[in-house]
Design a protein around this motif. Structure first.
Motif, PDB file in Angstrom:
ATOM      1  N   MET A   1       0.849  -1.192   0.000  1.00 44.59           N
ATOM      2  CA  MET A   1       0.000   0.000   0.000  1.00 44.59           C
ATOM      3  C   MET A   1       0.887   1.244   0.000  1.00 44.59           C
ATOM      4  O   MET A   1       1.748   1.400   0.864  1.00 44.59           O
ATOM      5  N   ALA A   3       1.703   5.362   0.305  1.00 43.31           N
ATOM      6  CA  ALA A   3       1.234   6.376   1.255  1.00 43.31           C
ATOM      7  C   ALA A   3       0.606   7.562   0.553  1.00 43.31           C
ATOM      8  O   ALA A   3       0.820   8.699   0.921  1.00 43.31           O
ATOM      9  N   SER A  13      -8.041   0.135   1.772  1.00 38.94           N
ATOM     10  CA  SER A  13      -7.561  -0.161   3.124  1.00 38.94           C
ATOM     11  C   SER A  13      -6.280   0.634   3.372  1.00 38.94           C
ATOM     12  O   SER A  13      -5.587   1.036   2.437  1.00 38.94           O
ATOM     13  N   TYR A  14      -5.981   0.863   4.642  1.00 39.57           N
ATOM     14  CA  TYR A  14      -4.866   1.733   5.016  1.00 39.57           C
ATOM     15  C   TYR A  14      -3.978   1.034   6.031  1.00 39.57           C
ATOM     16  O   TYR A  14      -4.465   0.321   6.914  1.00 39.57           O
ATOM     17  N   ASP A  15      -2.672   1.276   5.915  1.00 34.09           N
ATOM     18  CA  ASP A  15      -1.776   0.748   6.945  1.00 34.09           C
ATOM     19  C   ASP A  15      -1.505   1.842   7.973  1.00 34.09           C
ATOM     20  O   ASP A  15      -1.922   2.992   7.837  1.00 34.09           O
ATOM     21  N   GLU A  16      -0.769   1.473   9.049  1.00 33.98           N
ATOM     22  CA  GLU A  16      -0.558   2.397  10.164  1.00 33.98           C
ATOM     23  C   GLU A  16       0.271   3.615   9.763  1.00 33.98           C
ATOM     24  O   GLU A  16       0.076   4.726  10.294  1.00 33.98           O
ATOM     25  N   THR A  17       1.179   3.458   8.807  1.00 34.65           N
ATOM     26  CA  THR A  17       1.993   4.593   8.386  1.00 34.65           C
ATOM     27  C   THR A  17       1.141   5.635   7.675  1.00 34.65           C
ATOM     28  O   THR A  17       1.251   6.842   7.926  1.00 34.65           O
ATOM     29  N   GLU A  18       0.272   5.175   6.792  1.00 31.10           N
ATOM     30  CA  GLU A  18      -0.624   6.094   6.100  1.00 31.10           C
ATOM     31  C   GLU A  18      -1.528   6.840   7.073  1.00 31.10           C
ATOM     32  O   GLU A  18      -1.682   8.064   7.006  1.00 31.10           O
ATOM     33  N   ARG A  70       4.825  11.627  11.007  1.00 26.54           N
ATOM     34  CA  ARG A  70       3.775  10.676  11.356  1.00 26.54           C
ATOM     35  C   ARG A  70       3.295  10.942  12.772  1.00 26.54           C
ATOM     36  O   ARG A  70       4.102  11.082  13.700  1.00 26.54           O
ATOM     37  N   ASP A 103       7.672   1.686  18.887  1.00 25.56           N
ATOM     38  CA  ASP A 103       7.312   1.256  17.531  1.00 25.56           C
ATOM     39  C   ASP A 103       8.495   0.478  16.985  1.00 25.56           C
ATOM     40  O   ASP A 103       9.512   1.051  16.583  1.00 25.56           O
ATOM     41  N   SER A 105       9.102  -0.910  14.308  1.00 23.82           N
ATOM     42  CA  SER A 105       9.519  -0.606  12.941  1.00 23.82           C
ATOM     43  C   SER A 105      10.450   0.599  12.889  1.00 23.82           C
ATOM     44  O   SER A 105      11.148   0.809  11.899  1.00 23.82           O
ATOM     45  N   TYR A 112       5.233  -2.634  20.671  1.00 26.68           N
ATOM     46  CA  TYR A 112       4.308  -1.687  20.071  1.00 26.68           C
ATOM     47  C   TYR A 112       3.371  -1.222  21.180  1.00 26.68           C
ATOM     48  O   TYR A 112       2.359  -1.870  21.465  1.00 26.68           O
TER      49      TYR A 112
END
Length: 348
Positions: A1, A3, A13-18, A70, A103, A105, A112
């Motif tokens: 996905m 951004a 659908s969206y991921d956490e970064t977006e 972010r 986080d 990542s 997390y």
């Protein structure tokens, strides 16, 4: 996905970064592309730091942290990040209490979550606030000043929330207190903040924070009707301020040994032109000859004028008044001084 997906589009659908990047639009910008200012809401009493003995406690609260544009919104229950370490025998130190966003990542911490952390500082003759590691996502809540053992040690520690950072929605008025926040430049002309040290609202002019009523220096033009004067080694200083269209200006002209008064009636330019209202405005003026005499009078600003002239009394009878020039009320010399102060309405 990628951004670049817009929010709330059907079937996307969206991921956490977006989501984190899109959340940043809800908070005050920090001057970077997509960046935002992290912190706690002004007036929110949550996330307050206290101690019971040497145990540090943090009340429940909400806030937002940021990293690389972010947003990390968080809520925390009441927590205890730990116990204040034993004091040094010789030196004081400063500890830091902060909210950390774990986080994996970003920080490779394997977690997390959000939590509070007590970071012990280094004892020193000039103790400094410790800084979390470079990859740690956090917002500071308070500092703890820990005296040496002779000063009472850990059980005599004092807590300061000066380092606590607040944030507002875009366009909101940010209250600023700490020297760090006060020194931060604005990110757009017209941005507003409330300086709690001065207890005044301030606005970013594009180059500095200023409040209505703050004075600034300006360089007026000193001219004469027939031949303009030259200042030489004299001094000409003036200041002005505005509140809406109300202007107040004041100044001092001191002639020096190489000054020349020119020829004819003197004028002094205004910081901004007067409104064309059909009304003549007067302020106070004083032409002084050092160690000799003072000629009291007025500065006169005609309707729509961009400069003022000076009228002073030269004697005691009703007709003894003159416009200030190179010869009146006295010959211009290194003893000549001219002072003025006036309030008028600006054209714009």
């Amino acid at each position: 996905m990628v951004a670049t997906d817009p929010l709330w589009v059907p079937t996307v659908s969206y991921d956490e970064t977006e989501l984190g990047k899109m959340d940043s639009v809800m908070f005050m910008a920090d001057g970077t592309a997509g960046g935002m200012r992290a912190g706690i809401r002004p007036g929110d009493i949550g996330l307050a730091v206290s101690r019971s003995g040497t145990t540090v406690n943090v009340t429940a609260g909400v806030g937002v942290a940021t990293r690389s544009g972010r947003a990390y919104r968080f809520q925390l229950a009441a927590t205890s990040p730990g116990t204040i370490a034993a004091a040094n025998a010789t030196f004081a130190r400063i500890d830091l209490v902060y909210v950390r966003i774990w986080d994996n990542s970003v920080d490779s911490g394997g977690l997390y979550k959000a939590d509070t952390v007590l970071l012990t500082g280094t004892p020193s003759g000039s103790p400094a606030i410790p800084t979390p590691g470079g990859t740690i996502i956090y917002i500071p809540l308070a500092t703890i000043n820990v005296p040496n053992t002779g000063g009472g040690g850990a059980s005599s520690s004092t807590i300061s929330s000066t380092i606590r950072q607040v944030t507002v929605a875009p366009g909101g008025i940010l209250p600023v207190t700490s020297s760090t926040d006060l020194a931060i430049a604005g990110v757009y002309t017209g941005q507003a903040r409330f300086n709690t040290v001065r207890s005044v609202p301030e606005y970013w002019t594009g180059s500095a924070w200023a409040a209505q009523g703050d004075y600034a220096a300006y360089s007026p033009s000193w001219t004469a009707a027939s031949a303009n004067p030259t200042l030489g080694n004299g001094t000409l200083t003036a200041r002005w301020t505005r509140v809406g269209r109300q202007i107040h200006t004041m100044g001092t002209l001191i002639l020096g040994s190489t000054s020349n008064g020119g020829t004819g009636v003197w004028s002094m330019s205004l910081p901004t032109a007067a409104a064309a209202t059909g009304i003549v405005t007067f302020g106070v003026a004083d032409y002084a000859v050092a160690f000799s005499n003072d000629y009291l009078g007025v500065i006169q600003i005609d309707s729509g004028a961009s400069a003022g002239v000076f009228v002073v009394k030269t004697g005691t009878n009703s007709s003894s008044a003159a416009q200030v020039s190179n010869t009146l009320p006295a010959a211009a010399s290194s003893s000549s001084r001219l002072y003025w102060s006036v309030t008028y309405e600006a054209a714009t």
